[in-house]
Design an enzyme around this catalytic site. Structure first.
Site, PDB file in Angstrom:
ATOM      1  N   GLU A   1      27.154  12.975 -26.273  1.00 46.55           N
ATOM      2  CA  GLU A   1      27.662  11.973 -25.336  1.00 46.55           C
ATOM      3  C   GLU A   1      28.360  10.781 -25.989  1.00 46.55           C
ATOM      4  OE1 GLU A   1      24.586   9.571 -23.422  1.00 46.55           O
ATOM      5  OE2 GLU A   1      23.060  10.909 -24.244  1.00 46.55           O
TER       6      GLU A   1
ATOM      7  N   HIS B   1      25.997   3.215 -29.023  1.00 43.87           N
ATOM      8  CA  HIS B   1      24.799   4.057 -28.879  1.00 43.87           C
ATOM      9  C   HIS B   1      24.946   5.326 -29.714  1.00 43.87           C
ATOM     10  CE1 HIS B   1      26.856   6.806 -26.063  1.00 43.87           C
ATOM     11  NE2 HIS B   1      27.279   5.758 -25.396  1.00 43.87           N
TER      12      HIS B   1
ATOM     13  N   GLU C   1      29.490  13.401 -21.406  1.00 41.72           N
ATOM     14  CA  GLU C   1      28.156  13.835 -21.843  1.00 41.72           C
ATOM     15  C   GLU C   1      27.866  15.240 -21.340  1.00 41.72           C
ATOM     16  OE1 GLU C   1      24.868  11.493 -20.247  1.00 41.72           O
ATOM     17  OE2 GLU C   1      23.580  12.222 -21.868  1.00 41.72           O
TER      18      GLU C   1
ATOM     19  N   ARG D   1      32.670   7.686 -21.058  1.00 38.65           N
ATOM     20  CA  ARG D   1      31.677   8.514 -21.754  1.00 38.65           C
ATOM     21  C   ARG D   1      31.822   9.932 -21.217  1.00 38.65           C
ATOM     22  NH1 ARG D   1      27.509   5.664 -21.118  1.00 38.65           N
ATOM     23  NH2 ARG D   1      26.434   6.512 -19.295  1.00 38.65           N
TER      24      ARG D   1
ATOM     25  N   ASP E   1       0.814  -1.217   0.000  1.00 40.98           N
ATOM     26  CA  ASP E   1       0.000   0.000   0.000  1.00 40.98           C
ATOM     27  C   ASP E   1       0.845   1.263   0.000  1.00 40.98           C
ATOM     28  OD1 ASP E   1       1.031  -0.359   2.483  1.00 40.98           O
ATOM     29  OD2 ASP E   1      -0.838   0.016   3.574  1.00 40.98           O
TER      30      ASP E   1
ATOM     31  N   ASP F   1      27.169   8.941 -14.557  1.00 40.79           N
ATOM     32  CA  ASP F   1      26.125   9.546 -15.386  1.00 40.79           C
ATOM     33  C   ASP F   1      25.006   9.937 -14.437  1.00 40.79           C
ATOM     34  OD1 ASP F   1      24.139  10.211 -17.183  1.00 40.79           O
ATOM     35  OD2 ASP F   1      24.454   8.470 -18.498  1.00 40.79           O
TER      36      ASP F   1
ATOM     37  N   TYR G   1      33.510   1.818 -24.976  1.00 43.00           N
ATOM     38  CA  TYR G   1      33.306   0.816 -23.928  1.00 43.00           C
ATOM     39  C   TYR G   1      33.959  -0.478 -24.386  1.00 43.00           C
ATOM     40  CZ  TYR G   1      29.704   4.344 -23.481  1.00 43.00           C
ATOM     41  OH  TYR G   1      29.038   5.547 -23.424  1.00 43.00           O
TER      42      TYR G   1
ATOM     43  N   HIS H   1      20.555  12.844 -27.937  1.00 43.35           N
ATOM     44  CA  HIS H   1      19.098  12.723 -27.876  1.00 43.35           C
ATOM     45  C   HIS H   1      18.552  14.058 -27.395  1.00 43.35           C
ATOM     46  CE1 HIS H   1      19.374  12.304 -23.451  1.00 43.35           C
ATOM     47  NE2 HIS H   1      20.325  11.405 -23.656  1.00 43.35           N
TER      48      HIS H   1
ATOM     49  N   HIS I   1      23.836   0.812 -18.742  1.00 43.72           N
ATOM     50  CA  HIS I   1      22.838   1.212 -17.747  1.00 43.72           C
ATOM     51  C   HIS I   1      23.116   0.568 -16.392  1.00 43.72           C
ATOM     52  CE1 HIS I   1      19.795   2.506 -21.057  1.00 43.72           C
ATOM     53  NE2 HIS I   1      20.705   3.422 -20.812  1.00 43.72           N
TER      54      HIS I   1
ATOM     55  N   ASP J   1      21.423  15.886 -17.888  1.00 43.30           N
ATOM     56  CA  ASP J   1      21.908  14.530 -18.189  1.00 43.30           C
ATOM     57  C   ASP J   1      23.400  14.637 -18.482  1.00 43.30           C
ATOM     58  OD1 ASP J   1      22.239  11.926 -18.999  1.00 43.30           O
ATOM     59  OD2 ASP J   1      21.027  12.103 -20.821  1.00 43.30           O
TER      60      ASP J   1
ATOM     61  N   HIS K   1      15.081  11.504 -22.136  1.00 44.74           N
ATOM     62  CA  HIS K   1      15.089  11.254 -23.578  1.00 44.74           C
ATOM     63  C   HIS K   1      13.844  11.950 -24.087  1.00 44.74           C
ATOM     64  CE1 HIS K   1      17.609   7.402 -22.770  1.00 44.74           C
ATOM     65  NE2 HIS K   1      18.317   8.503 -22.683  1.00 44.74           N
TER      66      HIS K   1
HETATM   67  N1  GLY Z   1      21.397   8.999 -18.742  1.00 47.38           N
HETATM   68  C1  GLY Z   1      20.783   8.456 -19.890  1.00 47.38           C
HETATM   69  C2  GLY Z   1      21.461   8.856 -21.107  1.00 47.38           C
HETATM   70  O1  GLY Z   1      22.581   9.301 -21.069  1.00 47.38           O
HETATM   71  O2  GLY Z   1      20.901   8.851 -22.170  1.00 47.38           O
HETATM   72 MN    MN Z   2      21.982  11.051 -22.335  1.00 49.16          MN
HETATM   73 MN    MN Z   3      23.357  10.266 -19.385  1.00 58.62          MN
END
Ligand code: GLY
Ligand code: MN
Ligand code: MN
Length: 431
Positions: free
Chosen positions: A376, A342, A400, A398, A32, A252, A380, A346, A235, A263, A353
């Site tokens: 970004e 990737h 970003e 990475r 609950d 991240d 990897y 975005h 992720h 982000d 996103h």
């Molecule tokens: N943190 C999600 C991305 O970088 O797209």
């Molecule tokens: Mn991102």
């Molecule tokens: Mn990110």
């Protein structure tokens, strides 16, 4: 601001149209207890109404044009769950022309849509609402011999709303600038805390502490703190491992302020000095990001940004002998994919996103002032990447940043967080 957006949507809907917009409801976490409430981004964008279970009706086929259905005031319930604006607040504080109890909505729905030619509604969110709309349309069709004309189409309003959301207004950019500044503070605090023996969750904690301490809702998405090879898992959110000297940590993390996400990713050496293979990979990603940022101008496209990053990454992988062959052929054959799997950018906004189409007439969409996006690139090299020299395995990098396109180029909203290797080293060493 919200009223202006509603008027824009009403104009785009054209005459004889009704939009039924469902707000988010509470979502159960366990038994609950619920997850903290987070309003649906489109609903927030159009109404600014930040309470569960609301429905907005916008119409051009009759007055009033803006009706809210909301949970009514209820002193007993509010003792447990807090203030509700109720019907009175929906009108007084949220500019609804009229407001009713949410429990009346399904009963009213047939009348709300019976005169419309177009019903704007997102199907698939609430089966009772969908069923009521389709049944009402069938019922009206049965009465067509009596001169009744049923709505001709159910239109997904996201086509209109998401195009609006894609171009940020100055007030939105200002919020995103502030969100970026708070994320910058959080990343710097984490870098100062990073040291061999610290745990990934400690860095996560200082980041999320900063987000809350500065009054944001918290993280805009699950914070990623990946030390060593955990940085190669895109992720990774477990954040339980101990950080060791001679490894990099990839973080991240971005806060959500007034609904808007930041982000940001930074990767740096836990011991304070980039060395050997880690430095080599970092420098390639750093240069790839600079090449990508150079493409962030009006008229450019996300595809061009990505191509610039990929080219520099492929050149770098060639220099490091992680790939061999000819640059153009390797790019054409997407040989970078085992290392860089990737996209580079975005859209960014109320959703991390964010919404808005990426193509126009099948082609990559030209960037325009007011669009916000991430840049970004990363490399990897999984432990399991048998093709890579052992020295490079377990390295994930990475970088970003968040940019807004301006008339003459772009503004990097997250520029305050060091990216250059020597600046990062200085920050990590500044304890
Ligand atoms: N943190 C999600 C991305 O970088 O797209
Ligand atoms: Mn991102
Ligand atoms: Mn990110």
């Amino acid at each position: 601001m919200f009223a202006e957006r509603r008027h824009k949507l009403l104009d785009a809907m054209g005459p004889d149209a009704v939009a039924i917009l469902l707000g988010q409801t509470l979502v159960s976490r366990s038994n609950d207890t619920d997850y903290p409430f987070r309003q649906d981004s489109d609903f927030w964008y159009l109404t600014g109404f930040d309470h569960p279970g609301a429905i907005a009706v916008l119409r051009t086929d009759a007055d009033p044009t803006y009706t809210l259905y909301v949970e009514p005031r209820d002193p007993a319930a509010e003792t447990w769950t807090g203030y509700r604006p109720g019907i009175e607040g929906a009108v007084a504080d949220y500019a609804a022309d009229e407001a009713y109890e949410r429990s009346k909505f399904l009963g009213d729905l047939p009348h709300l849509i019976e005169k419309a030619r177009h019903v704007h509604h997102v199907l698939g969110r609430d089966s009772r609402v969908d069923e009521c709309i389709t049944q009402t349309i069938e019922e009206l069709r049965r009465r067509s011999r009596q001169g009744v004309s049923p709505p001709e189409a159910i239109i997904d309003p996201r086509g209109i709303v998401h195009e609006m959301r894609l171009i940020k207004e100055p007030a939105e950019i200002d919020i995103m600038r502030r969100a970026a500044a708070i994320s910058a503070e959080a990343h710097k605090a984490a870098a100062r805390l990073a040291h061999p023996g610290a745990y990934e969750y400690e860095l996560q904690a200082v980041i999320e502490y900063t987000f809350r301490r500065r009054g944001t809702r918290g993280a805009a998405y699950s914070t990623i703190v990946g030390g060593g090879s955990n940085g190669t898992i895109l992720h990774y959110v477990t954040n339980q491992a101990k950080l060791s000297d001679r490894e990099l940590v990839l973080i991240d993390a971005g806060c959500e302020l007034e609904g808007y996400a930041s982000d940001v990713t930074r990767t740096y050496p836990i011991g304070g000095r980039f060395a050997g293979p880690g430095r080599a990979i970092y420098e390639v990603v750093f240069e790839a990001q600079q090449a990508a940022l150079d493409q962030c101008n009006p008229g450019s496209t996300i595809a061009k940004i990505h191509d610039a990053a990929v080219r520099r990454i492929v050149e770098g992988l060639l220099e490091l002998k992680l790939l061999s062959g000819d640059v153009d052929t390797l790019i054409a054959e997407e040989k970078h994919r085992p290392f860089y799997m990737h996209g580079t950018s975005h859209w960014l906004g109320l959703d991390v996103h964010d919404v808005g189409s990426y193509r126009t007439d099948g082609d990559p969409r030209p960037l325009e002032p007011g669009m916000c996006l991430t840049v970004e690139p990363g490399i990897y090299i999984a432990e399991s990447n048998d093709a890579a020299d052992l020295r490079y395995r377990g390295i994930g990098v990475r970088i970003e940043d968040d940019v807004v396109i301006t008339p003459d180029g772009h503004e990097n909203l997250t520029e305050a967080i060091p990216r250059a290797p020597d600046e990062l080293e200085a920050l990590v060493s500044d304890r």
